[in-house]
Structures are given as C-alpha cells and as structure tokens.
Design a protein around this motif. Structure first.
Motif, PDB file in Angstrom:
ATOM      1  N   PRO A  84       4.721   5.515  -3.375  1.00 56.42           N
ATOM      2  CA  PRO A  84       4.378   6.273  -2.166  1.00 56.42           C
ATOM      3  C   PRO A  84       2.891   6.624  -2.070  1.00 56.42           C
ATOM      4  N   ASP A  85       2.215   6.696  -3.196  1.00 54.96           N
ATOM      5  CA  ASP A  85       0.772   6.978  -3.199  1.00 54.96           C
ATOM      6  C   ASP A  85      -0.058   5.703  -3.366  1.00 54.96           C
ATOM      7  N   HIS A  86       0.620   4.562  -3.246  1.00 58.38           N
ATOM      8  CA  HIS A  86      -0.027   3.240  -3.353  1.00 58.38           C
ATOM      9  C   HIS A  86      -0.702   3.046  -4.715  1.00 58.38           C
ATOM     10  N   ASP A  87      -0.037   3.537  -5.751  1.00 61.18           N
ATOM     11  CA  ASP A  87      -0.595   3.426  -7.095  1.00 61.18           C
ATOM     12  C   ASP A  87       0.467   3.087  -8.145  1.00 61.18           C
ATOM     13  N   GLY A  88       1.536   2.409  -7.734  1.00 63.49           N
ATOM     14  CA  GLY A  88       2.599   2.036  -8.672  1.00 63.49           C
ATOM     15  C   GLY A  88       2.058   1.109  -9.749  1.00 63.49           C
ATOM     16  N   GLU A  89       2.598   1.247 -10.962  1.00 65.28           N
ATOM     17  CA  GLU A  89       2.053   0.471 -12.077  1.00 65.28           C
ATOM     18  C   GLU A  89       2.215  -1.027 -11.911  1.00 65.28           C
ATOM     19  N   ASP A  90       3.155  -1.457 -11.080  1.00 68.59           N
ATOM     20  CA  ASP A  90       3.265  -2.894 -10.821  1.00 68.59           C
ATOM     21  C   ASP A  90       3.309  -3.184  -9.324  1.00 68.59           C
ATOM     22  N   ASP A  91       2.525  -2.421  -8.582  1.00 65.49           N
ATOM     23  CA  ASP A  91       2.377  -2.657  -7.145  1.00 65.49           C
ATOM     24  C   ASP A  91       1.244  -3.660  -6.968  1.00 65.49           C
ATOM     25  N   TYR A  92       1.577  -4.917  -7.186  1.00 61.53           N
ATOM     26  CA  TYR A  92       0.572  -5.983  -7.131  1.00 61.53           C
ATOM     27  C   TYR A  92       0.511  -6.661  -5.768  1.00 61.53           C
ATOM     28  N   PHE A  93       1.604  -6.664  -5.025  1.00 61.11           N
ATOM     29  CA  PHE A  93       1.727  -7.543  -3.874  1.00 61.11           C
ATOM     30  C   PHE A  93       1.740  -6.852  -2.519  1.00 61.11           C
ATOM     31  N   SER A  94       1.507  -5.553  -2.469  1.00 63.58           N
ATOM     32  CA  SER A  94       1.509  -4.862  -1.177  1.00 63.58           C
ATOM     33  C   SER A  94       0.316  -5.312  -0.343  1.00 63.58           C
ATOM     34  N   SER A  95       0.556  -5.482   0.951  1.00 59.26           N
ATOM     35  CA  SER A  95      -0.476  -6.019   1.841  1.00 59.26           C
ATOM     36  C   SER A  95      -1.599  -5.034   2.120  1.00 59.26           C
ATOM     37  N   ASP A  96      -1.359  -3.751   1.845  1.00 60.29           N
ATOM     38  CA  ASP A  96      -2.376  -2.748   2.163  1.00 60.29           C
ATOM     39  C   ASP A  96      -3.203  -2.303   0.959  1.00 60.29           C
ATOM     40  N   LEU A  97      -3.081  -3.002  -0.164  1.00 62.60           N
ATOM     41  CA  LEU A  97      -3.906  -2.652  -1.313  1.00 62.60           C
ATOM     42  C   LEU A  97      -5.353  -3.010  -1.004  1.00 62.60           C
ATOM     43  N   ASN A  98      -6.268  -2.139  -1.408  1.00 61.73           N
ATOM     44  CA  ASN A  98      -7.677  -2.402  -1.121  1.00 61.73           C
ATOM     45  C   ASN A  98      -8.280  -3.337  -2.170  1.00 61.73           C
ATOM     46  N   ASP A  99      -9.483  -3.773  -1.919  1.00 57.53           N
ATOM     47  CA  ASP A  99     -10.133  -4.743  -2.806  1.00 57.53           C
ATOM     48  C   ASP A  99     -10.314  -4.209  -4.222  1.00 57.53           C
ATOM     49  N   ASP A 100     -10.602  -2.918  -4.362  1.00 59.16           N
ATOM     50  CA  ASP A 100     -10.752  -2.345  -5.709  1.00 59.16           C
ATOM     51  C   ASP A 100      -9.443  -2.430  -6.483  1.00 59.16           C
ATOM     52  N   GLN A 101      -8.322  -2.132  -5.824  1.00 62.29           N
ATOM     53  CA  GLN A 101      -7.026  -2.228  -6.479  1.00 62.29           C
ATOM     54  C   GLN A 101      -6.721  -3.684  -6.845  1.00 62.29           C
ATOM     55  N   LEU A 102      -6.980  -4.594  -5.938  1.00 58.16           N
ATOM     56  CA  LEU A 102      -6.724  -6.015  -6.207  1.00 58.16           C
ATOM     57  C   LEU A 102      -7.645  -6.552  -7.296  1.00 58.16           C
ATOM     58  N   GLN A 103      -8.854  -6.028  -7.367  1.00 61.21           N
ATOM     59  CA  GLN A 103      -9.789  -6.470  -8.411  1.00 61.21           C
ATOM     60  C   GLN A 103      -9.250  -6.122  -9.802  1.00 61.21           C
ATOM     61  N   ARG A 104      -8.522  -5.008  -9.910  1.00 64.77           N
ATOM     62  CA  ARG A 104      -7.971  -4.596 -11.214  1.00 64.77           C
ATOM     63  C   ARG A 104      -6.764  -5.431 -11.626  1.00 64.77           C
ATOM     64  N   SER A 105      -6.178  -6.161 -10.694  1.00 69.13           N
ATOM     65  CA  SER A 105      -5.044  -7.025 -11.026  1.00 69.13           C
ATOM     66  C   SER A 105      -5.459  -8.484 -10.859  1.00 69.13           C
ATOM     67  N   PHE A 106      -5.465  -8.984  -9.646  1.00 71.00           N
ATOM     68  CA  PHE A 106      -5.816 -10.386  -9.424  1.00 71.00           C
ATOM     69  C   PHE A 106      -7.218 -10.709  -9.940  1.00 71.00           C
ATOM     70  N   GLY A 107      -8.147  -9.789  -9.756  1.00 67.92           N
ATOM     71  CA  GLY A 107      -9.521 -10.020 -10.196  1.00 67.92           C
ATOM     72  C   GLY A 107      -9.705  -9.968 -11.694  1.00 67.92           C
ATOM     73  N   ALA A 108      -8.683  -9.499 -12.405  1.00 60.19           N
ATOM     74  CA  ALA A 108      -8.766  -9.391 -13.869  1.00 60.19           C
ATOM     75  C   ALA A 108      -8.015 -10.517 -14.582  1.00 60.19           C
ATOM     76  N   LEU A 109      -7.524 -11.499 -13.827  1.00 58.84           N
ATOM     77  CA  LEU A 109      -6.802 -12.603 -14.476  1.00 58.84           C
ATOM     78  C   LEU A 109      -7.729 -13.356 -15.417  1.00 58.84           C
ATOM     79  N   PRO A 110      -7.264 -13.637 -16.623  1.00 54.80           N
ATOM     80  CA  PRO A 110      -8.118 -14.357 -17.565  1.00 54.80           C
ATOM     81  C   PRO A 110      -8.314 -15.814 -17.135  1.00 54.80           C
TER      82      PRO A 110
END
Length: 190
Positions: A84-110
C-alpha cells in the motif's frame, strides 16, 4: 528478481541468466480481484498487526474476505504483496514504481546474469491500463543503464498468452518455448 537483486542476493550462487515469465504486480492485480474497501480494510488491519509486533501472525481469511484462502498469509507478507505504500519487498513489477525504485531492482541486475523478459499479452492479472511493451522498454533501459544485460532478441510480449498459458493454443505455447530455448542457446557455455 528477488534471487538476483533482493535482500541477501550477494550470498547466493551465481546463475547464468534469468527468465521472467508473465511479470505481474501483486498490488495492481489485487485491484482486479478485491473490492477497494475490502483491500483498504485488510491493509489497515495488517498494518496494525505489524505495528503492534504481530507481523508474523497469520491474517485471518475473514479479514481477507476469503482472498487467497486457504493459504495462510502473515500480516507482514500481506503488506509486502499489497504494497500500500509502494515499498513491498518484492514489488518489482508495479507500473507506478519510480526510476529510483526500479534502479534498486532492475538496475542492480548483475551483468553476469542476463535476463529474458516474457510478458503474457492476454494476462488476466494485468490491468488493461498497463502497457506491457512500455514496461518492457522501461525495464530494459533501466537494466542497461545499470550495466546489466537483457536478451532483447527473445524478450517480448507473447500475443494471446494468458498468465499461466492454461488453455492457450499450441502456437502461443510454441512461441514461449521458442523464446525460452533461444535465450538458453544464447547463454555462454562452459
């Protein structure tokens, strides 16, 4: 995603690549399945449980209005799924995640573990307002910005595919298999 970028990923064994098949936001899909007032009340109860130190206790199916019954779900896990606060530990695929949030997941792929992303074009758990092709492009850009690798040749939206490919025609299933095999063949052999 969690294996490659989630908490503790540094200690996990290296893998040659990953495939995301039918990525779906739990939070966004729940809006299709649960009336808004029920979802809101369930999150309120779960948050109160977490705040009182009972986050690992099971959230009753009555409070969940039967959703996910009979699967036990802790209050903490419920909040992770509904985010509900857009900060779930595995909320990777929501369309409203901002670039900073996506950078911590998709942007951190090895870089050593390329990713193949396969969207189901007729996924019943994806709201119609979500543009899957735009999500694929956004995630690909974030991955590449973070120096990760995406198999752009085999990633894509599989037209007509449902979430689990149940009852899909053979040509849809064959398209998924072709893309998966193409991705696997593209990985370096040792």
């Amino acid at each position: 995603m969690h294996y490659l970028t989630g908490s503790g990923h540094e200690k996990r064994a290296v893998i040659d690549g990953g495939i995301i098949q039918a990525p779906v936001s739990d939070r966004e899909s729940m809006t299709l399945l649960i009336p808004p007032e029920v979802l809101s009340e369930t999150c309120r109860v779960a948050k109160a449980m977490v705040d009182s130190g009972d986050g690992e206790e099971i959230l009753s199916t009555k409070v969940r209005n039967g959703f996910l019954a009979p699967t036990p779900v802790s209050a903490r896990r419920w909040l992770s799924l509904t985010s509900p606060d857009h900060d779930g530990e595995d909320d990777y695929f929501s369309s409203d995640l901002n670039d900073d949030q996506l950078q911590r997941s998709f942007g951190a792929l090895p870089p050593r573990s390329p990713l193949c992303m396969l969207f189901s074009g007729s996924d019943e758990f994806v709201p119609k307002t979500i543009d899957q092709k735009a999500s694929l492009k956004k995630w690909t850009d974030i991955i590449q910005k973070g120096k990760g690798k995406v198999d752009e040749e085999h990633s894509g939206v599989i037209d007509g595919a449902t979430h689990d490919l149940g009852n899909n025609p053979e040509n849809v299933i064959n398209e998924l298999v072709k893309r998966v095999l193409g991705f696997l063949d593209s990985l370096p052999t040792i």
